[in-house]
Design a protein around this motif. Structure first.
Motif, PDB file in Angstrom:
ATOM      1  N   GLN A  64       4.190  -1.973  36.550  1.00  0.00           N
ATOM      2  CA  GLN A  64       4.256  -0.541  36.748  1.00  0.00           C
ATOM      3  C   GLN A  64       3.837   0.351  35.637  1.00  0.00           C
ATOM      4  O   GLN A  64       3.595   1.536  35.844  1.00  0.00           O
ATOM      5  CB  GLN A  64       5.429  -0.212  37.412  1.00  0.00           C
ATOM      6  N   VAL A  65       3.832  -0.165  34.177  1.00  0.00           N
ATOM      7  CA  VAL A  65       3.527   0.832  33.084  1.00  0.00           C
ATOM      8  C   VAL A  65       2.366   0.065  32.257  1.00  0.00           C
ATOM      9  O   VAL A  65       2.459  -1.077  31.696  1.00  0.00           O
ATOM     10  CB  VAL A  65       4.876   0.649  32.069  1.00  0.00           C
ATOM     11  N   PRO A  66       1.623   0.871  32.253  1.00  0.00           N
ATOM     12  CA  PRO A  66       0.379   0.641  31.668  1.00  0.00           C
ATOM     13  C   PRO A  66       0.091   0.988  30.163  1.00  0.00           C
ATOM     14  O   PRO A  66      -0.313   1.787  29.703  1.00  0.00           O
ATOM     15  CB  PRO A  66      -0.921   1.282  32.416  1.00  0.00           C
ATOM     16  N   ALA A  67       1.236   0.184  29.452  1.00  0.00           N
ATOM     17  CA  ALA A  67       1.302   0.668  27.940  1.00  0.00           C
ATOM     18  C   ALA A  67       0.777  -0.806  27.024  1.00  0.00           C
ATOM     19  O   ALA A  67       0.920  -1.811  27.476  1.00  0.00           O
ATOM     20  CB  ALA A  67       2.695   1.007  27.782  1.00  0.00           C
ATOM     21  N   TYR A  68       0.108  -0.428  26.151  1.00  0.00           N
ATOM     22  CA  TYR A  68      -0.204  -1.374  25.098  1.00  0.00           C
ATOM     23  C   TYR A  68       0.775  -1.440  23.873  1.00  0.00           C
ATOM     24  O   TYR A  68       0.900  -0.194  23.329  1.00  0.00           O
ATOM     25  CB  TYR A  68      -1.601  -1.173  24.637  1.00  0.00           C
ATOM     26  N   LEU A  69       1.088  -2.570  23.408  1.00  0.00           N
ATOM     27  CA  LEU A  69       2.073  -2.692  22.331  1.00  0.00           C
ATOM     28  C   LEU A  69       1.531  -3.105  21.116  1.00  0.00           C
ATOM     29  O   LEU A  69       0.627  -4.190  21.095  1.00  0.00           O
ATOM     30  CB  LEU A  69       3.225  -3.831  22.746  1.00  0.00           C
ATOM     31  N   GLY A  70       1.656  -2.290  20.009  1.00  0.00           N
ATOM     32  CA  GLY A  70       0.904  -2.919  18.662  1.00  0.00           C
ATOM     33  C   GLY A  70       1.846  -2.677  17.459  1.00  0.00           C
ATOM     34  O   GLY A  70       2.752  -2.446  17.871  1.00  0.00           O
ATOM     35  N   SER A  71       1.242  -3.038  16.239  1.00  0.00           N
ATOM     36  CA  SER A  71       2.184  -3.045  15.138  1.00  0.00           C
ATOM     37  C   SER A  71       2.873  -1.428  14.825  1.00  0.00           C
ATOM     38  O   SER A  71       2.154  -0.761  14.923  1.00  0.00           O
ATOM     39  CB  SER A  71       1.413  -3.441  14.121  1.00  0.00           C
ATOM     40  N   GLU A 249      11.079   6.818  19.781  1.00  0.00           N
ATOM     41  CA  GLU A 249       9.674   6.879  19.827  1.00  0.00           C
ATOM     42  C   GLU A 249       9.234   6.249  21.197  1.00  0.00           C
ATOM     43  O   GLU A 249       8.440   6.703  21.767  1.00  0.00           O
ATOM     44  CB  GLU A 249       9.042   5.888  18.680  1.00  0.00           C
ATOM     45  N   HIS A 250      10.187   5.031  21.611  1.00  0.00           N
ATOM     46  CA  HIS A 250       9.673   4.261  22.873  1.00  0.00           C
ATOM     47  C   HIS A 250       9.920   5.215  24.065  1.00  0.00           C
ATOM     48  O   HIS A 250       9.202   5.449  24.744  1.00  0.00           O
ATOM     49  CB  HIS A 250      10.540   2.958  22.808  1.00  0.00           C
ATOM     50  N   ILE A 251      11.260   6.190  23.964  1.00  0.00           N
ATOM     51  CA  ILE A 251      11.458   7.026  24.980  1.00  0.00           C
ATOM     52  C   ILE A 251      10.630   8.043  25.144  1.00  0.00           C
ATOM     53  O   ILE A 251       9.978   8.628  26.327  1.00  0.00           O
ATOM     54  CB  ILE A 251      12.892   7.533  24.854  1.00  0.00           C
ATOM     55  N   GLY A 252      10.020   8.645  24.047  1.00  0.00           N
ATOM     56  CA  GLY A 252       9.119   9.760  23.919  1.00  0.00           C
ATOM     57  C   GLY A 252       7.693   9.178  24.510  1.00  0.00           C
ATOM     58  O   GLY A 252       7.063   9.985  25.267  1.00  0.00           O
ATOM     59  N   HIS A 253       7.344   7.875  24.167  1.00  0.00           N
ATOM     60  CA  HIS A 253       6.023   7.681  24.819  1.00  0.00           C
ATOM     61  C   HIS A 253       6.195   7.083  26.360  1.00  0.00           C
ATOM     62  O   HIS A 253       5.218   7.518  27.090  1.00  0.00           O
ATOM     63  CB  HIS A 253       5.730   6.339  24.213  1.00  0.00           C
ATOM     64  N   GLN A 254       7.395   6.912  26.767  1.00  0.00           N
ATOM     65  CA  GLN A 254       7.716   6.695  28.354  1.00  0.00           C
ATOM     66  C   GLN A 254       7.458   8.115  29.004  1.00  0.00           C
ATOM     67  O   GLN A 254       6.946   8.125  30.202  1.00  0.00           O
ATOM     68  CB  GLN A 254       8.817   5.854  28.586  1.00  0.00           C
ATOM     69  N   LEU A 255       8.011   8.856  28.427  1.00  0.00           N
ATOM     70  CA  LEU A 255       7.962  10.448  29.208  1.00  0.00           C
ATOM     71  C   LEU A 255       6.374  10.840  29.065  1.00  0.00           C
ATOM     72  O   LEU A 255       6.269  11.362  30.218  1.00  0.00           O
ATOM     73  CB  LEU A 255       9.015  11.350  28.105  1.00  0.00           C
ATOM     74  N   VAL A 256       5.695  10.826  27.884  1.00  0.00           N
ATOM     75  CA  VAL A 256       4.492  11.258  27.988  1.00  0.00           C
ATOM     76  C   VAL A 256       3.597  10.354  28.941  1.00  0.00           C
ATOM     77  O   VAL A 256       2.899  11.020  29.750  1.00  0.00           O
ATOM     78  CB  VAL A 256       3.675  11.112  26.584  1.00  0.00           C
ATOM     79  N   LEU A 257       3.579   9.013  28.835  1.00  0.00           N
ATOM     80  CA  LEU A 257       2.909   8.422  29.830  1.00  0.00           C
ATOM     81  C   LEU A 257       3.220   8.512  31.256  1.00  0.00           C
ATOM     82  O   LEU A 257       2.324   8.625  32.287  1.00  0.00           O
ATOM     83  CB  LEU A 257       3.235   6.791  29.567  1.00  0.00           C
ATOM     84  N   LYS A 259       4.336  11.591  32.341  1.00  0.00           N
ATOM     85  CA  LYS A 259       3.255  12.728  32.716  1.00  0.00           C
ATOM     86  C   LYS A 259       2.071  12.601  32.985  1.00  0.00           C
ATOM     87  O   LYS A 259       1.316  13.035  33.929  1.00  0.00           O
ATOM     88  CB  LYS A 259       3.583  13.679  31.700  1.00  0.00           C
ATOM     89  N   VAL A 260       1.390  11.726  32.206  1.00  0.00           N
ATOM     90  CA  VAL A 260      -0.179  11.134  32.297  1.00  0.00           C
ATOM     91  C   VAL A 260      -0.465  10.635  33.824  1.00  0.00           C
ATOM     92  O   VAL A 260      -1.165  10.902  34.510  1.00  0.00           O
ATOM     93  CB  VAL A 260      -0.700  10.290  31.337  1.00  0.00           C
ATOM     94  N   VAL A 261       0.555   9.586  34.074  1.00  0.00           N
ATOM     95  CA  VAL A 261       0.226   8.968  35.376  1.00  0.00           C
ATOM     96  C   VAL A 261       0.877   9.473  36.667  1.00  0.00           C
ATOM     97  O   VAL A 261       0.994   8.644  37.580  1.00  0.00           O
ATOM     98  CB  VAL A 261       0.283   7.510  35.163  1.00  0.00           C
ATOM     99  N   GLU A 262       1.626  10.335  36.255  1.00  0.00           N
ATOM    100  CA  GLU A 262       2.493  11.203  37.363  1.00  0.00           C
ATOM    101  C   GLU A 262       3.416  10.297  37.953  1.00  0.00           C
ATOM    102  O   GLU A 262       3.828   9.847  39.020  1.00  0.00           O
ATOM    103  CB  GLU A 262       1.428  11.473  38.527  1.00  0.00           C
ATOM    104  N   ARG A 263       4.363   9.782  37.112  1.00  0.00           N
ATOM    105  CA  ARG A 263       5.509   8.700  37.490  1.00  0.00           C
ATOM    106  C   ARG A 263       6.738   9.089  36.626  1.00  0.00           C
ATOM    107  O   ARG A 263       6.469   9.544  35.740  1.00  0.00           O
ATOM    108  CB  ARG A 263       5.019   7.308  37.452  1.00  0.00           C
ATOM    109  N   ASN A 264       7.872   8.758  37.085  1.00  0.00           N
ATOM    110  CA  ASN A 264       9.155   8.749  36.069  1.00  0.00           C
ATOM    111  C   ASN A 264       9.508   7.247  35.786  1.00  0.00           C
ATOM    112  O   ASN A 264      10.323   6.615  36.341  1.00  0.00           O
ATOM    113  CB  ASN A 264      10.172   9.552  37.054  1.00  0.00           C
ATOM    114  N   TYR A 265       8.822   7.092  34.646  1.00  0.00           N
ATOM    115  CA  TYR A 265       9.245   5.652  34.169  1.00  0.00           C
ATOM    116  C   TYR A 265      10.768   5.393  33.727  1.00  0.00           C
ATOM    117  O   TYR A 265      10.939   4.397  33.432  1.00  0.00           O
ATOM    118  CB  TYR A 265       8.444   5.387  33.245  1.00  0.00           C
ATOM    119  N   ILE A 266      11.253   6.441  33.233  1.00  0.00           N
ATOM    120  CA  ILE A 266      12.635   6.556  32.910  1.00  0.00           C
ATOM    121  C   ILE A 266      13.765   6.171  34.113  1.00  0.00           C
ATOM    122  O   ILE A 266      14.652   5.163  33.757  1.00  0.00           O
ATOM    123  CB  ILE A 266      13.464   7.781  32.404  1.00  0.00           C
ATOM    124  N   ASP A 267      13.146   6.373  35.172  1.00  0.00           N
ATOM    125  CA  ASP A 267      14.055   5.959  36.330  1.00  0.00           C
ATOM    126  C   ASP A 267      13.495   4.832  37.113  1.00  0.00           C
ATOM    127  O   ASP A 267      14.391   3.845  37.442  1.00  0.00           O
ATOM    128  CB  ASP A 267      13.914   6.999  37.495  1.00  0.00           C
TER     129      ASP A 267
END
Length: 426
Positions: A64-71, A249-257, A259-267
């Motif tokens: 459900q979450v299109p995020a990439y994990l890097g260093s 940082e993780h929480i911030g990215h989830q909030l921004v992401l 908003k971009v994809v129009e979903r509430n990933y925190i919930d």
């Protein structure tokens, strides 16, 4: 908001899928290989583990979450300190314990909800700590950009510094005068231009590229095989408190992401799942010799510009990263990048990290006429940048960024006048 081209669970056509996935891989490539080169790890293993960690993250978050994990850049100084005091194995052990912190926090959030962690990590704490991450390591960037080793001594080199300046100028030009995908890859483009310039002025050594095999298994560091698994209080205090920053940082990215994809990933699928995915990715990385992981803002930017939110595109990027990590000649070519080039790009990158902390304070309208805010930010900055240390014994001390993060959290909890100001938009 612009209409989406592909939603999260939609698959693109094969040729388009290939191009979009490569685009995401190149967006994260420069920063992901820069971290290991700064801390003495293998760029190949960093690339390999970024791909594996991303696949794990996507599976844990139920596709459900299109995020990439890097260093993660937050761990550069802790890894350097841990390596100096106990060898590179110590840094890997520390990384595994950071992953354990992620797992514990995700479990607690699953059982109790996420509001409590938002209150522990308000912007007045997280902002200055992020600034410390960028500024504390600034001397390293300058040293890399302008110094070379001659008979074991650091000696200024104007020729190498010119390569750093060309690299820096290229990255800045990319940020300022290009739009779209190009503007999201200043690190990669800056390194490429700086590399070409370095070749032109004759400061490259291609001997290792010639000797390298086309196919090569990345150099791994296995606990109990390549190093002894020894846990010390000093090691834990160097690495573990940085989880305060990376979780924020993780929480911030989830909030921004979201908003971009129009979903509430925190919930949904939930902050506990995304944190656990990040933690498992970091654990796997540490177990084979890779740096800790974090979700990448660069790839969120690509999602926003292309409006292609497909999680399958991110999966494709992860597969490409794994494939590239086994190309021996490509990895050998990366290893020939001069320190000056990496130093030049680090000047911009570390500055952007510090500025993002400042931006957090501005975005949340932190009032510095309020003495409480002024005290917390000031103490965090001076302790972190100044490298203050508390020694409890000859072998156990807390200092620098870790001490700054701990002090920031404690001050926020004990000083009077605390307001309900969190990272989450209420």
């Amino acid at each position: 908001m612009s209409e989406k081209v592909l939603d999260v669970n939609e698959k693109p056509q094969p040729v388009r899928w290939l191009a979009l996935s490569l685009q995401h891989m190149f967006a994260m490539f420069g920063a992901t290989i820069l971290v290991p080169q700064l801390v003495g790890l293998s760029p190949a293993i960093a690339l390999l583990t970024s791909g594996i960690a991303t696949l794990v993250f996507i599976a844990v978050t139920k596709f459900q979450v299109p995020a990439y994990l890097g260093s993660s850049f937050a761990f550069i100084i802790p890894i350097q300190i841990a390596t100096t005091t106990g060898g590179i194995g110590s840094a890997m052990i520390g990384s595994m314990f950071v992953a354990l912190v992620y797992a514990i926090v995700s479990l607690v959030i699953w059982k109790t909800g996420y509001r409590w962690i938002m209150k522990i990590l308000p912007p007045i704490v997280v902002g200055p700590v992020i600034m410390v991450i960028g500024l504390a390591i600034a001397p390293t960037a300058i040293n890399m950009a302008s110094m070379i080793q001659v008979d074991g001594q650091d000696v200024y080199s104007g020729l190498h510094f010119s390569a750093a300046l060309v690299t820096l100028a290229s990255a800045v030009f990319c940020l300022m005068f290009f739009k779209g995908i190009i503007s999201l890859m200043p690190v990669l483009i800056g390194i490429v231009v700086g590399y070409i310039y370095s070749a032109a002025i004759g400061i490259l050594d291609f001997s290792q590229v010639v000797e390298a095999k086309w196919f090569a298994v990345p150099d791994m560091l296995i606990p109990g095989v390549d190093y002894s698994f020894v846990v010390t209080p000093t090691l834990l205090i160097i690495m573990v408190p940085i989880a305060i920053v990376t979780i924020a940082e993780h929480i911030g990215h989830q909030l921004v992401l979201g908003k971009v994809v129009e979903r509430n990933y925190i919930d949904n699928p939930g902050l506990h799942r995304s944190l656990l995915g990040d933690g498992i990715g970091t654990l796997i990385s540490g177990m084979v010799g890779g740096p800790p992981k974090t979700t990448y803002g660069e790839n969120i930017g690509v999602l926003a510009i292309t409006r292609v939110y497909s999680v399958y595109v991110i999966v494709g990027a992860a597969v490409f990263a794994i494939f590239f990590s086994f190309l021996g000649k490509v990895m050998a070519l990366i290893a020939t990048i001069p320190q000056a080039v990496l130093g030049g790009i680090s000047i911009l990158l570390f500055g952007i990290i510090a500025s993002s902390g400042m931006r957090m304070l501005i975005d949340h309208k932190i009032d510095f006429d309020n003495q409480r805010n002024l005290v917390i930010a000031s103490i965090i900055l001076v302790i972190g940048i100044g490298g203050a240390t508390i020694k409890f014994s000859p072998t156990f001390e807390v200092g620098g960024m870790a001490l700054a993060a701990i002090v920031g959290v404690v001050l926020n909890l004990v000083l009077p006048g605390r307001k309900d100001d969190t990272l989450m938009d209420e």
